[in-house]
Motif scaffolding. Structure first.
Motif, PDB file in Angstrom:
ATOM      1  N   LEU A   3       0.807  -1.331  -0.036  1.00 33.35           N
ATOM      2  CA  LEU A   3       0.160  -0.044   0.155  1.00 33.35           C
ATOM      3  C   LEU A   3       0.951   1.126  -0.024  1.00 33.35           C
ATOM      4  O   LEU A   3       1.882   1.436   0.717  1.00 33.35           O
ATOM      5  CB  LEU A   3      -0.958   0.058   1.488  1.00 33.35           C
ATOM      6  N   THR A   4       0.290   2.273  -0.563  1.00 32.89           N
ATOM      7  CA  THR A   4       1.110   3.476  -0.763  1.00 32.89           C
ATOM      8  C   THR A   4       0.032   4.486  -0.908  1.00 32.89           C
ATOM      9  O   THR A   4      -0.971   4.529  -1.995  1.00 32.89           O
ATOM     10  CB  THR A   4       2.391   3.897  -1.528  1.00 32.89           C
ATOM     11  N   THR A   5       0.130   5.835  -0.275  1.00 31.39           N
ATOM     12  CA  THR A   5      -1.022   6.742  -0.397  1.00 31.39           C
ATOM     13  C   THR A   5      -0.201   7.942  -1.102  1.00 31.39           C
ATOM     14  O   THR A   5      -1.129   9.138  -1.653  1.00 31.39           O
ATOM     15  CB  THR A   5      -1.497   7.228   0.942  1.00 31.39           C
ATOM     16  N   THR A   6       1.031   8.019  -1.339  1.00 35.27           N
ATOM     17  CA  THR A   6       1.607   8.995  -2.051  1.00 35.27           C
ATOM     18  C   THR A   6       2.506   8.470  -3.050  1.00 35.27           C
ATOM     19  O   THR A   6       2.907   7.474  -3.174  1.00 35.27           O
ATOM     20  CB  THR A   6       2.557   9.690  -1.213  1.00 35.27           C
ATOM     21  N   HIS A   7       2.932   9.405  -4.272  1.00 35.69           N
ATOM     22  CA  HIS A   7       3.772   9.051  -5.163  1.00 35.69           C
ATOM     23  C   HIS A   7       3.101   7.906  -5.899  1.00 35.69           C
ATOM     24  O   HIS A   7       3.897   6.719  -6.221  1.00 35.69           O
ATOM     25  CB  HIS A   7       5.367   8.662  -4.815  1.00 35.69           C
ATOM     26  N   GLY A  23       9.343   2.828  -7.073  1.00 34.56           N
ATOM     27  CA  GLY A  23       9.601   4.239  -6.904  1.00 34.56           C
ATOM     28  C   GLY A  23       8.938   4.752  -5.712  1.00 34.56           C
ATOM     29  O   GLY A  23       9.831   5.833  -5.292  1.00 34.56           O
ATOM     30  N   ALA A  24       7.902   4.604  -5.398  1.00 40.81           N
ATOM     31  CA  ALA A  24       7.302   5.204  -4.355  1.00 40.81           C
ATOM     32  C   ALA A  24       8.012   5.099  -2.831  1.00 40.81           C
ATOM     33  O   ALA A  24       8.331   5.755  -2.029  1.00 40.81           O
ATOM     34  CB  ALA A  24       5.976   4.599  -3.970  1.00 40.81           C
ATOM     35  N   LEU A  73      10.036   7.882  -0.694  1.00 37.62           N
ATOM     36  CA  LEU A  73       9.982   8.168   0.619  1.00 37.62           C
ATOM     37  C   LEU A  73      11.006   8.004   1.648  1.00 37.62           C
ATOM     38  O   LEU A  73      11.199   8.501   2.722  1.00 37.62           O
ATOM     39  CB  LEU A  73       8.565   7.437   1.173  1.00 37.62           C
ATOM     40  N   ARG A  74      11.951   7.075   1.259  1.00 42.25           N
ATOM     41  CA  ARG A  74      13.121   6.602   1.907  1.00 42.25           C
ATOM     42  C   ARG A  74      14.006   7.848   1.790  1.00 42.25           C
ATOM     43  O   ARG A  74      14.568   8.475   2.784  1.00 42.25           O
ATOM     44  CB  ARG A  74      13.822   5.462   1.315  1.00 42.25           C
ATOM     45  N   SER A  75      13.912   8.476   0.543  1.00 36.81           N
ATOM     46  CA  SER A  75      14.712   9.753   0.321  1.00 36.81           C
ATOM     47  C   SER A  75      16.289   9.679   0.505  1.00 36.81           C
ATOM     48  O   SER A  75      16.653   8.431   0.312  1.00 36.81           O
ATOM     49  CB  SER A  75      14.264  11.016   1.499  1.00 36.81           C
ATOM     50  N   ARG A  82       9.812   0.893   7.264  1.00 32.96           N
ATOM     51  CA  ARG A  82       9.154   1.930   8.165  1.00 32.96           C
ATOM     52  C   ARG A  82      10.058   3.083   7.948  1.00 32.96           C
ATOM     53  O   ARG A  82      11.185   3.095   8.022  1.00 32.96           O
ATOM     54  CB  ARG A  82       9.387   1.343   9.589  1.00 32.96           C
ATOM     55  N   ILE A  83       9.235   4.183   7.879  1.00 32.27           N
ATOM     56  CA  ILE A  83       9.888   5.517   7.777  1.00 32.27           C
ATOM     57  C   ILE A  83       9.286   6.647   8.714  1.00 32.27           C
ATOM     58  O   ILE A  83       7.957   6.729   8.925  1.00 32.27           O
ATOM     59  CB  ILE A  83       9.851   6.003   6.276  1.00 32.27           C
TER      60      ILE A  83
END
Length: 247
Positions: A68-72, A140-141, A145-147, A167-168
């Motif tokens: 799951l991801t809500t961004t990117h 990619g997402a 988010l890991r940046s 986990r971030i």
């Protein structure tokens, strides 16, 4: 054996060790490195580092069940090649990244610095950036988010990606267990290979612990071998662990 032959043999031995132990000196193109990884290293092992997601030759991601991801959201559909040791972590050792350079001026006459300036003006940086031992496929997402966050343990945090236990939180990241040994030996390789890069004491202790706790697996050894053949230098940390790798 004559003294001359002994001396010649020792010279060859030293030269061979230098070729294996040194860093990347064969390719300074980040884009070329990504293409070589996709076509000549991961062609029969298309699986991301953090989430174990499958991907095809067109970079399309087959997300694992429960991801799951809500961004990117767009980047969640494609594989990207991530610097496990973030480019900024070693890039800031270069003056072009920190302070800029007289040659770093855009078309409007405005000076710039950071990654683009280091990439443009410093060949040593380009070789480090293109080192394939430090590049891994990631959704990619997850990459976004890991940046450039450092790794640590985040026992109180929850996964940002559903079934993928990445986990971030608070500009830190905790990778899934399956990735920790690989990450550790990549950090250790970068520090041992490039004088410009040094881990903090805390990060070094964590990587040493993960290295011991999560032994090398057969794919990690094969990956290192393939990259060594293409790039001209091996990951000596991985190579030393592959004698006892889990098949």
């Amino acid at each position: 054996m004559t003294i001359a032959k002994i001396a010649f043999s020792l010279t060859l031995l030293v030269f061979s060790f230098a070729c294996v132990a040194g860093g990347n000196t064969s390719n300074d193109s980040f884009n070329k490195a990504k293409k070589m990884l996709e076509r000549q290293v991961y062609q029969d092992h298309r699986e991301t580092l953090y989430c174990g997601a499958k991907f095809d030759a067109k970079k399309n991601i087959e997300a694992p069940v429960g991801f799951l991801t809500t961004t990117h959201l767009k980047r969640a559909k494609k594989v990207e090649w991530e610097h496990v040791v973030p480019a900024e972590n070693f890039g800031r050792a270069f003056s072009e990244w920190r302070d800029g350079h007289a040659g770093c001026v855009d078309s409007k006459g405005k000076s710039f610095k950071g990654r683009k300036c280091a990439e443009k003006m410093n060949s040593e940086y380009r070789y480090m950036q293109a080192d394939m031992h430090n590049l891994f496929p990631a959704i990619g997402a997850v990459n976004a988010l890991r940046s450039n966050y450092n790794f640590t343990m985040l026992p109180a945090a929850k996964s940002d990606f559903g079934s993928c236990d990445m986990r971030i939180d608070d500009r830190k990241a905790q990778p899934p267990e399956a990735a920790r040994g690989i990450i550790a030996r990549t950090y250790m390789y970068m520090e041992q290979t490039y004088p410009k890069y040094k881990m903090s004491k805390q990060q070094s202790q964590l990587m040493q612990a993960w290295d011991k706790q999560y032994p090398a697996l057969a794919w990690e050894c094969e990956r290192s071998r393939r990259i060594g053949k293409l790039q001209g230098n091996g990951n000596l940390v991985v190579m030393s662990r592959c004698k006892t790798a889990v098949l």
